[in-house]
Design an enzyme around this catalytic site. Structure first.
Site, PDB file in Angstrom:
ATOM      1  N   HIS A  19      11.538   1.610   1.727  1.00 59.92           N
ATOM      2  CA  HIS A  19      12.458   0.919   2.632  1.00 59.92           C
ATOM      3  C   HIS A  19      13.048  -0.305   1.946  1.00 59.92           C
ATOM      4  CE1 HIS A  19       9.472  -2.156   3.244  1.00 59.92           C
ATOM      5  NE2 HIS A  19       8.593  -1.295   3.747  1.00 59.92           N
ATOM      6  N   HIS A  22      10.881  -2.563  -0.449  1.00 60.36           N
ATOM      7  CA  HIS A  22      10.601  -1.998  -1.778  1.00 60.36           C
ATOM      8  C   HIS A  22      11.864  -2.041  -2.627  1.00 60.36           C
ATOM      9  CE1 HIS A  22       7.998   0.568   1.043  1.00 60.36           C
ATOM     10  NE2 HIS A  22       7.172  -0.314   0.499  1.00 60.36           N
ATOM     11  N   CYS A 127      -9.088  -5.350   6.074  1.00 60.80           N
ATOM     12  CA  CYS A 127      -7.829  -4.809   6.610  1.00 60.80           C
ATOM     13  C   CYS A 127      -7.434  -3.609   5.768  1.00 60.80           C
ATOM     14  CB  CYS A 127      -6.716  -5.861   6.564  1.00 60.80           C
ATOM     15  SG  CYS A 127      -5.099  -5.149   6.943  1.00 60.80           S
ATOM     16  N   CYS A 130      -3.914  -3.910   4.130  1.00 61.86           N
ATOM     17  CA  CYS A 130      -3.867  -4.718   2.897  1.00 61.86           C
ATOM     18  C   CYS A 130      -4.851  -4.206   1.862  1.00 61.86           C
ATOM     19  CB  CYS A 130      -4.214  -6.169   3.177  1.00 61.86           C
ATOM     20  SG  CYS A 130      -3.009  -7.025   4.163  1.00 61.86           S
ATOM     21  N   CYS A 144      -5.638  -9.785  10.848  1.00 58.82           N
ATOM     22  CA  CYS A 144      -5.004  -9.881   9.534  1.00 58.82           C
ATOM     23  C   CYS A 144      -3.681 -10.628   9.701  1.00 58.82           C
ATOM     24  CB  CYS A 144      -4.743  -8.479   8.990  1.00 58.82           C
ATOM     25  SG  CYS A 144      -3.497  -8.455   7.697  1.00 58.82           S
ATOM     26  N   HIS A 147      -0.661  -8.006   8.846  1.00 56.66           N
ATOM     27  CA  HIS A 147      -0.421  -6.859   9.731  1.00 56.66           C
ATOM     28  C   HIS A 147      -0.665  -7.153  11.204  1.00 56.66           C
ATOM     29  CE1 HIS A 147      -0.888  -4.952   5.752  1.00 56.66           C
ATOM     30  NE2 HIS A 147       0.021  -4.117   6.227  1.00 56.66           N
ATOM     31  N   LYS A 296      10.359  -8.987  12.280  1.00 57.45           N
ATOM     32  CA  LYS A 296       9.636  -8.377  11.176  1.00 57.45           C
ATOM     33  C   LYS A 296      10.005  -6.894  11.119  1.00 57.45           C
ATOM     34  CE  LYS A 296       5.066  -8.075   9.330  1.00 57.45           C
ATOM     35  NZ  LYS A 296       3.715  -8.533   9.291  1.00 57.45           N
ATOM     36  N   LYS A 299       7.842  -0.028  11.543  1.00 47.24           N
ATOM     37  CA  LYS A 299       8.133   1.293  12.087  1.00 47.24           C
ATOM     38  C   LYS A 299       8.143   1.253  13.603  1.00 47.24           C
ATOM     39  CE  LYS A 299       5.847   4.315   9.120  1.00 47.24           C
ATOM     40  NZ  LYS A 299       4.778   5.249   8.989  1.00 47.24           N
TER      41      LYS A 299
HETATM   42  N1  MSP Z   1       0.217  -0.978  -3.563  1.00 48.24           N
HETATM   43  C1  MSP Z   1       0.307  -2.385  -3.362  1.00 48.24           C
HETATM   44  C2  MSP Z   1       0.780  -3.091  -4.612  1.00 48.24           C
HETATM   45  C3  MSP Z   1      -0.076  -2.855  -5.823  1.00 48.24           C
HETATM   46  S1  MSP Z   1       0.584  -3.622  -7.226  1.00 48.24           S
HETATM   47  C4  MSP Z   1      -0.581  -3.480  -8.406  1.00 48.24           C
HETATM   48  C5  MSP Z   1       1.323  -2.674  -2.231  1.00 48.24           C
HETATM   49  N2  MSP Z   1       2.203  -1.706  -1.964  1.00 48.24           N
HETATM   50  S2  MSP Z   1       3.331  -1.790  -0.826  1.00 48.24           S
HETATM   51  O1  MSP Z   1       3.908  -0.470  -0.753  1.00 48.24           O
HETATM   52  O2  MSP Z   1       2.789  -2.300   0.380  1.00 48.24           O
HETATM   53  O3  MSP Z   1       4.420  -2.735  -1.355  1.00 48.24           O
HETATM   54  C6  MSP Z   1       4.390  -4.134  -1.134  1.00 48.24           C
HETATM   55  C7  MSP Z   1       5.616  -4.731  -1.766  1.00 48.24           C
HETATM   56  O4  MSP Z   1       6.807  -4.163  -1.198  1.00 48.24           O
HETATM   57  C8  MSP Z   1       5.786  -6.220  -1.518  1.00 48.24           C
HETATM   58  O5  MSP Z   1       5.026  -7.003  -2.371  1.00 48.24           O
HETATM   59  C9  MSP Z   1       7.247  -6.377  -1.777  1.00 48.24           C
HETATM   60  O6  MSP Z   1       7.482  -6.269  -3.140  1.00 48.24           O
HETATM   61  C10 MSP Z   1       7.810  -5.146  -1.078  1.00 48.24           C
HETATM   62  N3  MSP Z   1       8.049  -5.388   0.349  1.00 48.24           N
HETATM   63  C11 MSP Z   1       7.565  -4.669   1.401  1.00 48.24           C
HETATM   64  N4  MSP Z   1       8.103  -5.155   2.552  1.00 48.24           N
HETATM   65  C12 MSP Z   1       8.910  -6.189   2.275  1.00 48.24           C
HETATM   66  C13 MSP Z   1       9.842  -6.962   3.026  1.00 48.24           C
HETATM   67  N5  MSP Z   1       9.968  -6.852   4.328  1.00 48.24           N
HETATM   68  N6  MSP Z   1      10.627  -7.824   2.339  1.00 48.24           N
HETATM   69  C14 MSP Z   1      10.607  -7.921   0.977  1.00 48.24           C
HETATM   70  N7  MSP Z   1       9.772  -7.194   0.255  1.00 48.24           N
HETATM   71  C15 MSP Z   1       8.726  -6.501   0.865  1.00 48.24           C
HETATM   72  O7  MSP Z   1       1.263  -3.735  -1.695  1.00 48.24           O
END
Ligand code: MSP
Length: 636
Positions: A19, A22, A127, A130, A144, A147, A296, A299
């Site tokens: 999304h 990412h 959590c 996380c 958490c 979340h 925020k 889903k």
């Molecule tokens: N798998 C772990 C990361 C391991 S790294 C060794 C993880 N994955 S995640 O799919 O949850 O991705 C988190 C990352 O996605 C955040 O750190 C950020 O880079 C990005 N984002 C997810 N939601 C976000 C927003 N709403 N806004 C900006 N970036 C965010 O954590």
């Protein structure tokens, strides 16, 4: 190592589809990778997916599938998305790949042999979202903080990594290297976490409870904790422990992460590296979170933004530009499609698109498409423009280096605005008639200024940049050296006219306004915070007018031609034919703006403007008076 640049994104969990969040991190990583390639550095850009652990195992169970199948399916979604968004990564790593499993096991064994892993028992609040324990001070109302979900109490016999052992070393390293974690606010947050002794990190899960993970090399009854496994991807990705890539790239490593995963990257990871005997990474770059329409993104709220939908509507370059320009790196930002449309129209269609289209058209019109050599002396205006281009280029470089990407773009836009002003001031259309030598100087400087712009937008908008440079006959020559000298563009070059870079706003599908007053209220609030000075309002001359004559316009469903007495008789062509018949209009007293520049609508001279509003039924209602006014009187 000097001349090397290694950039990573977090590896994303495969329990959900990609999304906006990412996409933001990955696009920023791509922008930095492209920028450093431009500087002539050797670049390695790593992204990928994080596939083990409770979270994936639970999601797979709930979906009635296996963790492996879920991982295969969602990992492919990430991998296939990046090329669609002009993201050009060097490797896409999956934590289920054999080379990664091998590296994780080798590191576990190494740390175990050093005595930094021990067996023990721990109880704590976990959590699954996380994938980590939270301390009492980190929890908010027993939940958490990320979340907003109840934490689960877990007590198990497990293996632990002696993280506390390295705490004072880490404090020292952060203090001696103030840009280790940036922006500064996150460095301070981490120093705060390190004030109290750390719990040692639980790095295993008993297979009896969770089998989806990498087996511990020293105990087959356990798998590795997902964060300990995942962080190591940054080493596997460049071939640790062997290989030239690892030796060249590791000391230049920069991680890019969202603020949600600060602790694992700023505390777990450097202490793990220290135990292995490796240098810490060079920088941890932490960005804020995108909220959607002030909420925020989640889903359950149904406000998860689909990146491909935005690409389809606005084009990938405009979407990337918006992400970079709108978020101050490190702070949270609000995403709304209206804001995207606004930036699209103002910055891209108007400022940049117009500049390129009007300039290339002039080269075509005045020089038959071949840019003339400048054939006259430079004036202050050209010297100023040259100075400004070089100044903006230096400012841009400093800001890109410092991760102030939004202000790097703002710098480029000061040059774009100056170029548009230079055109208005020098008026090439007049020079074309009177002074061909001066025209050649002016047109050359416009095109050279555009070249500067095109080079600087490359990391963010590679396609647009390529199209503009292509039109200037300079494609494929990206290097930062091009920004050190004003005058690279050669006279005599054939200059094309690009297809509209950013088709105008009317062609964009505006999103549906939410039903009810909410949307309108917000719009109104924005208008009302956009305050003007009373002198701005005084520029507008409003008078009482009396409609003397009204007639329909042949071939137009919308227009009516009015003769109006405002102290003198003026003519106005107004788009109100669907709402008023000519007969209804005659004799009405209305409010008229009388000092507008005259315009022609369908060939009809129009010397002012009426004021009206929309009724709830979608009709227009003209602004009139509740007592008989005097014709021609000023409205104040
Ligand atoms: N798998 C772990 C990361 C391991 S790294 C060794 C993880 N994955 S995640 O799919 O949850 O991705 C988190 C990352 O996605 C955040 O750190 C950020 O880079 C990005 N984002 C997810 N939601 C976000 C927003 N709403 N806004 C900006 N970036 C965010 O954590």
């Amino acid at each position: 190592m000097k001349g090397y640049f290694y950039i990573t994104t977090p590896i994303y969990y495969v329990n959900a589809k990609p999304h906006l969040g990412h996409v933001y991190t990955t696009v920023i990583a791509d922008v930095l990778a492209r920028y450093h390639r431009l500087l002539g550095e050797k670049v390695f850009f790593l992204t990928g997916t994080d596939e083990h652990g409770d979270k994936i195992s639970e999601t797979a169970r709930n979906l009635g599938t296996t963790p492996k199948d879920l991982a295969d399916e969602n990992s492919a979604r990430f991998r296939d998305l990046w090329p669609e968004l002009s993201v050009n990564n060097d490797r896409f790593i999956r934590t289920t790949e054999p080379d990664h499993v091998k590296t994780v096991q080798a590191i576990l064994q190494d740390v175990y042999d050093k005595g930094d892993i021990y067996f023990g028992e721990y109880g704590g609040h976990y959590c699954v979202g996380c994938e980590r324990f939270f301390t009492e001070t980190e929890m908010v109302d027993g939940k958490c903080p990320i979340h907003d979900k109840e934490l689960v109490y877990r007590q198990e016999q497990n293996y632990f990594f002696r993280m506390e052992k390295y705490r004072t070393w880490l404090i020292d390293h952060i203090t001696k290297n103030p840009d280790f974690i940036r922006p500064e606010r996150y460095k301070n947050e981490v120093l705060g976490m390190l004030r109290e002794p750390l719990d040692d990190l639980c790095i295993s899960r008993p297979k009896s409870r969770l089998s989806w993970g990498i087996e511990l090399p020293f105990d087959r009854d356990y798998v590795c904790y997902v964060w300990f496994d995942a962080l190591i991807n940054y080493l596997t990705g460049i071939g640790y422990p062997n290989g030239d890539d690892f030796n060249g790239f590791w000391s230049s490593a920069q991680h890019l992460v969202g603020k949600d995963i600060l602790k694992p990257h700023a505390v777990y990871w450097p202490t793990m590296l220290k135990s292995v005997g490796l240098e810490p990474y060079r920088h941890l770059n932490v960005h804020g979170f995108w909220n959607v329409d002030e909420a925020k993104m989640s889903k359950s709220l149904g406000n998860v933004i689909d990146p491909l939908d935005l690409k389809e509507k606005y084009g990938i370059d405009a979407f990337r530009y918006f992400l970079v320009r709108e978020m101050v790196f490190g702070l949270d930002s609000n995403f709304s499609e209206e804001a995207l449309i606004e930036r699209y129209n103002a910055d891209l269609a108007n400022d940049l698109g117009n500049l390129v289209s009007r300039s290339t058209r002039m080269v075509s019109k005045y020089f038959g498409g071949v840019l003339a050599e400048p054939a006259g002396p430079l004036t202050d205006e050209e010297n100023e423009l040259r100075g400004l281009s070089l100044k903006v280029a230096r400012e841009y470089e400093a800001r890109m280096e410092n991760l102030e990407l939004h202000s790097a773009m703002a710098s480029v836009w000061t040059l774009i605005s100056s170029l548009n002003r230079y055109i208005d001031k020098t008026a090439p259309w007049a020079l074309a008639k009177s002074d061909p030598d001066r025209l050649s100087v002016v047109m050359y400087h416009i095109m050279e200024g555009i070249r500067f712009v095109a080079e600087m937008i490359y990391p963010v908008m590679p396609d647009t940049s390529g199209r503009i440079l292509g039109v200037l006959g300079m494609s494929g020559q990206y290097t930062a050296k091009n920004l050190t000298e004003f005058g690279k563009l050669k006279g005599g070059v054939a200059i094309g006219i690009p297809e509209a870079l950013f088709p105008r706003a009317e062609r964009l599908k505006k999103p549906e306004q939410p039903a009810g007053a909410q949307g309108k209220g917000k719009e109104k609030e924005q208008e009302e915070t956009n305050l003007i000075d009373i002198s701005d309002f005084a520029k507008c001359v409003l008078k009482v007018g009396k409609i003397l004559e009204a007639s329909a316009v042949e071939k137009s469903e919308k227009l009516v031609v009015l003769k109006i007495d405002v102290g003198k008789t003026i003519q106005i062509a107004a788009g109100i034919a669907k709402h008023y018949s000519p007969q209804e209009l005659v004799g009405k007293y209305i409010a008229v703006v009388t000092n507008l520049k005259p315009a022609k609508l369908m060939g009809i001279q129009s010397e002012g403007m009426l004021l009206a509003t929309d009724t709830p039924e979608g009709k227009l209602s003209l602004l009139t008076f509740d007592r008989e006014p005097s014709v021609g009187a000023r409205i104040r």
